[in-house]
Design an enzyme around this catalytic site. Structure first.
Site, PDB file in Angstrom:
ATOM      1  N   ASP A   1      -3.763  -1.469   2.671  1.00 11.01           N
ATOM      2  CA  ASP A   1      -3.153  -2.785   2.856  1.00 11.01           C
ATOM      3  C   ASP A   1      -1.671  -2.653   3.197  1.00 11.01           C
ATOM      4  O   ASP A   1      -1.015  -1.701   2.776  1.00 11.01           O
ATOM      5  CB  ASP A   1      -3.323  -3.604   1.578  1.00 11.01           C
ATOM      6  CG  ASP A   1      -3.071  -5.078   1.803  1.00 11.01           C
ATOM      7  OD1 ASP A   1      -3.150  -5.531   2.956  1.00 11.01           O
ATOM      8  OD2 ASP A   1      -2.765  -5.786   0.817  1.00 11.01           O
TER       9      ASP A   1
ATOM     10  N   ASN B   1     -12.131 -10.565   7.155  1.00  9.62           N
ATOM     11  CA  ASN B   1     -11.076 -10.377   8.163  1.00  9.62           C
ATOM     12  C   ASN B   1     -11.359 -11.092   9.476  1.00  9.62           C
ATOM     13  O   ASN B   1     -10.460 -11.228  10.318  1.00  9.62           O
ATOM     14  CB  ASN B   1     -10.839  -8.889   8.431  1.00  9.62           C
ATOM     15  CG  ASN B   1     -10.108  -8.180   7.316  1.00  9.62           C
ATOM     16  OD1 ASN B   1     -10.232  -6.962   7.153  1.00  9.62           O
ATOM     17  ND2 ASN B   1      -9.339  -8.921   6.521  1.00  9.62           N
TER      18      ASN B   1
END
Length: 251
Positions: free
Chosen positions: A29, A77
Site C-alpha cells: 500500500d 479496486n
C-alpha cells in the site's frame, strides 16, 4: 490429477520462537500517496512499486522465506477511476513480460490467486504462461493476488464445496474447518506466518481472511515504493522473537 497435500496449522506449530517466517504476505500500500507527494500521477507510484517487488523476492532466500504472497489488485479496486484501472492492467501485462525471464532464472515459482473471469484475455494468457514457465522452480514461491478478495475467495470456495455435496462427492457431516481450505485458491500453500502492510494503514482490507487467522501482523508507516531489503529483513527477524502459542500456553 493427484490430490494436493493440504497444509494445516501443524506446519506452523513446529516453528520455534527463534525461527523466521516461512511464508510472508504483503499488502503493498501507498503507491498513490508516494506519487502524490512528488507531484506525479498515481500510476507513476504504481510503476515504482512494481520495481520494489523484485528486490523483496530476491531477499527471500537470504532470510529463509520460502513463500511470498503479494496483494496486487483487489476485487474492490475496480472502484478506482477507469484511467487508473486501465493503467494498472497494462502494468500487470508489462510486468509479466518484462520479469518472466528474471523470475525463471532466479528459480521463482509464480502462482496467481483471485477470480480471473473479469480480467482481459491477454492478461489471463500471460498469467497462464508465466505459471507454466515457472512450474518447476522452487527457490521462492511467489503468489500474486490479482482481482482477489478474501470474502470472494471464501464464497467461490463454498460454492464448489456445496456442488460436491450436491453431487454426492462429499457428505455434509464430513465438512469441518479442514475441508474448506481444500477449495480455496491457496490450497497448495501454507498459511502465512507474517502479514505486512505498508503505508501506515492498520487494516487487512479483505486479504487472506481465512488463511491469516493465526498470522502475526506488522503495520508500518513506510510507503511501498520506499520498502526494501533492509526493512523486510528487519521485520522478518523481529518475527523470530515472537512467542507463538496458537491459543495454548507454553510451559
Amino acid at each position: 490429477m493427484a490430490t494436493p497435500t493440504i497444509p494445516t496449522k501443524d506446519n506452523h506449530i513446529k516453528h520455534t520462537p527463534h525461527t523466521g517466517p516461512r511464508h510472508v504476505a504483503i499488502i503493498m500500500d501507498g503507491n498513490g500517496r508516494w506519487a502524490t507527494q512528488r507531484g506525479r500521477p498515481r500510476l507513476f507510484g504504481h510503476h515504482a512499486g512494481a520495481r520494489r517487488v523484485r528486490e523483496v523476492v530476491e531477499t527471500c532466500p537470504d532470510i529463509g522465506v520460502k513463500y511470498l504472497t503479494i496483494f496486487a489488485f483487489s476485487t474492490e479496486n475496480w472502484k478506482r477511476t477507469q484511467v487508473e484501472v486501465a493503467g494498472l492492467m497494462n502494468l500487470f501485462r508489462r510486468y509479466i513480460i518484462k520479469e518472466a525471464r528474471a523470475l525463471q532464472h532466479f528459480g521463482v515459482r509464480v502462482r496467481f490467486i483471485g477470480d480471473r473471469v473479469r480480467l482481459d484475455a491477454k492478461l489471463i494468457d500471460l498469467m497462464n504462461e508465466l505459471e507454466e514457465l515457472t512450474a518447476g522452480n522452487s527457490v521462492v514461491n511467489l503468489t500474486i493476488a490479482l482481482n482477489y478478495g478474501g470474502r470472494d475467495e471464501v464464497a467461490r470456495a463454498t460454492k464448489r464445496l456445496a456442488q460436491d455435496v450436491a453431487d454426492g462427492k462429499l457428505l455434509p457431516e464430513n465438512v469441518d474447518e479442514e475441508t474448506l481450505p481444500k477449495y480455496l485458491d491457496t490450497y497448495v500453500l501454507p498459511d502465512p506466518d507474517l502479514v505486512i502492510r505498508t503505508s501506515g494503514e492498520a487494516r487487512i482490507s479483505n486479504f487472506l481472511l481465512w488463511q491469516s487467522a493465526y498470522s502475526e501482523y506488522e503495520f508500518i508507516d513506510t510507503l511501498w515504493p520506499d520498502f526494501g531489503r533492509e526493512e523486510f529483513t528487519s521485520l522478518c527477524a523481529g518475527y523470530g522473537g515472537r512467542e507463538r502459542r496458537f491459543g495454548g500456553v507454553n510451559s
